[in-house]
Design a protein around this motif. Structure first.
Motif, PDB file in Angstrom:
ATOM      1  N   LEU A  70      -5.152  -1.163  -5.052  1.00  0.00           N
ATOM      2  CA  LEU A  70      -3.751  -1.041  -5.649  1.00  0.00           C
ATOM      3  C   LEU A  70      -3.788  -1.259  -7.352  1.00  0.00           C
ATOM      4  N   ILE A  80       1.076  -1.227   0.000  1.00  0.00           N
ATOM      5  CA  ILE A  80       0.129   0.027   0.141  1.00  0.00           C
ATOM      6  C   ILE A  80       0.772   1.142  -0.094  1.00  0.00           C
ATOM      7  N   LYS A  81       1.941   1.246   0.607  1.00  0.00           N
ATOM      8  CA  LYS A  81       2.895   2.312   0.796  1.00  0.00           C
ATOM      9  C   LYS A  81       3.532   2.475  -0.456  1.00  0.00           C
ATOM     10  N   GLY A  83       2.234   1.610  -3.419  1.00  0.00           N
ATOM     11  CA  GLY A  83       1.234   1.818  -4.231  1.00  0.00           C
ATOM     12  C   GLY A  83       1.041   0.911  -5.629  1.00  0.00           C
ATOM     13  N   SER A  84       1.619  -0.430  -5.418  1.00  0.00           N
ATOM     14  CA  SER A  84       1.625  -0.941  -6.558  1.00  0.00           C
ATOM     15  C   SER A  84       1.441  -2.615  -6.142  1.00  0.00           C
TER      16      SER A  84
END
Ligand code: MN
Ligand code: MN
Length: 460
Positions: A314, A60-61, A63-64
């Motif tokens: 995501l 999640i940090k 973003g992929s």
């Protein structure tokens, strides 16, 4: 033309027998570590990380999220889900195997410590369906977490190491049981009598409750806790009995909590052996099944939905229609144990439909009680898909039924997942002595369960 169950022992070669023994050894280690839902969650994460799974929060940090990624999500230290991201869109549906990690046991009450006539006790409230009289006179160990007033968390395990003391609950001597022997089995030991003996040395000769005070002194010296801290604690007493081989032919495993840690183990083993997949694979390990799947860590919570939405987000597709499609197109094995036909208690099963020991994992169309009440009752179409998936890998499996008509019954997490219109069927290991302090599983059925879940992941 005729349906006959196959006994695994007669239908596996030397290589498969070696695999079976390897898996059994690893399973025994798992059982001896994962003794509560918290400990199971920890062990599942440890094994998953070893195989390259990372916490979803990291993705999640970043973003992929891409095909081949292995991620896990944790729910309050008591439930965990593993995902192997597939090459297909999530909307095509997920392949989910869902097990539970909680088992019947005795939980400490919020004010557990008491003393009566030179003996100190820990009061319990039993968790899940137990025959209370079975929990006396066996060695018990304690596992739990407790918070100090300042918020510091202390994790405590007492009794699972050789040099640690164990605990027990007393039983009435047979010499004076004339009246008790005529009681109904449910009244032989009453709930409030499930008091764990915790000590017998008085602190001094003058004070009130000197034995209890001495126990508090020991707890304070060892862990820095005071009696009030029990209010914000969770302690579970489980049998202090190591999982081990059973039978002169070493064909079985005896241990506490195999409902449902045998399916939890098989689910974990199966997903950790997968590398690439078209469909996204999910291994789900939930808490609280034994008390109805309620609570924030049970199957009824929205942990799975929340996590699937994070995955869709995501992928840039966190809209309602993609979410609903992902759910409804998913296929599920509800990985929970069923009863194995027990020749010692023939009346409660119907021999043609009950799962038999050593004949493999049981595909169970319906559970429930009183006319399938509360059951998921899988569709023929889906049963056929699962059968084809198993056949593709030559899995030896059988059909199962949770007891003869009107003999009783039980439920699983299957109906909760079915609420999303997912295809769901119960599929788990046959067990003898289910919910007793020790339960019995055939190594052949454990092996078959692992093979079945693998073939589900590969072929569904
Ligand atoms: Mn179960
Ligand atoms: Mn159960």
């Amino acid at each position: 033309m005729e349906y006959k169950r196959k006994n695994l022992w007669l239908n596996i070669d030397e290589n498969q027998k070696n695999d079976l023994e390897e898996i059994s050894k690893d399973y025994i280690n798992f059982l001896n570590t994962a003794k509560t839902e918290r400990l199971a969650t920890k062990e599942i994460i440890r094994r998953a990380e070893e195989k390259g799974f990372v916490n979803l929060d990291e993705k999640i940090k970043e973003g992929s999220l891409k095909a081949g990624d292995k991620v896990y999500a944790v729910n309050k230290e008591k439930a965990v889900a593993l995902f192997l991201i597939g090459s297909e869109d999530l909307e095509n549906g997920l392949a989910i195997v869902g097990a539970h990690t909680d088992s019947p046991r005795l939980d400490l009450k919020p004010v557990p410590l008491s003393e009566d006539t030179n003996i100190a006790y820990l009061k319990t409230h039993y968790y899940g369906g137990v025959k209370k009289y079975q929990w006396t006179t066996i060695p018990l160990e304690l596992h739990g977490v407790i918070y100090k007033k300042d918020g510091e968390k202390v994790e405590i395990s007492i009794g699972d190491k050789e040099d640690e003391p164990v605990f027990t609950i007393s039983e009435l001597l047979i010499h004076l049981s004339r009246k008790l022997m005529d009681e109904k089995a449910r009244d032989v030991i009453k709930g409030e009598q499930l008091q764990i003996i915790v000590g017998s040395i008085p602190l001094d000769k003058d004070s009130e409750n000197p034995v209890k005070k001495n126990i508090l002194k020991i707890l304070n010296e060892k862990y820095g806790i005071i009696e009030e801290d029990f209010i914000t604690a969770e302690f579970e007493a489980v049998p202090a009995i190591k999982a081990r081989n059973a039978g002169l032919d070493n064909s079985m495993i005896i241990a506490h909590g195999q409902d449902d840690r045998v399916c939890s183990y098989a689910t974990l083993n199966a997903i950790l052996s997968m590398e690439n997949s078209k469909k996204t694979l999910v291994a789900l390990f939930v808490d609280k099944e034994e008390i109805g799947s309620y609570g924030a860590t049970g199957m009824s919570s929205q942990f799975l939905e929340n996590t699937i939405l994070e995955l869709l987000n995501l992928k840039g597709k966190a809209d309602l229609i993609s979410f609903k499609r992902t759910l409804k197109n998913s296929k599920v094995l509800s990985a929970d144990v069923t009863l194995a036909y027990d020749p010692n208690f023939k009346d409660v099963s119907e021999i043609d439909n009950a799962a038999q020991f050593g004949c493999g994992v049981a595909l169970t169309k319906y559970t429930g009680s009183g006319g399938k009440g509360g059951s998921n009752d899988a569709n023929a179409e889906y049963l056929q898909e699962v059968r084809a998936a198993f056949d593709k890998n030559n899995v030896i499996y059988q059909t199962g039924e949770l007891g003869a008509v009107d003999a009783g019954g039980g439920g699983t997490i299957a109906f909760i997942l079915a609420e999303y219109c997912m295809d769901v069927v119960d599929c788990g290991t046959p067990v003898i002595s289910m919910h007793a302090p020790t339960e019995l599983v055939s190594k052949a059925d454990l092996y078959s369960t692992v093979e079945a879940y693998k073939s589900f992941y590969q072929n569904i």
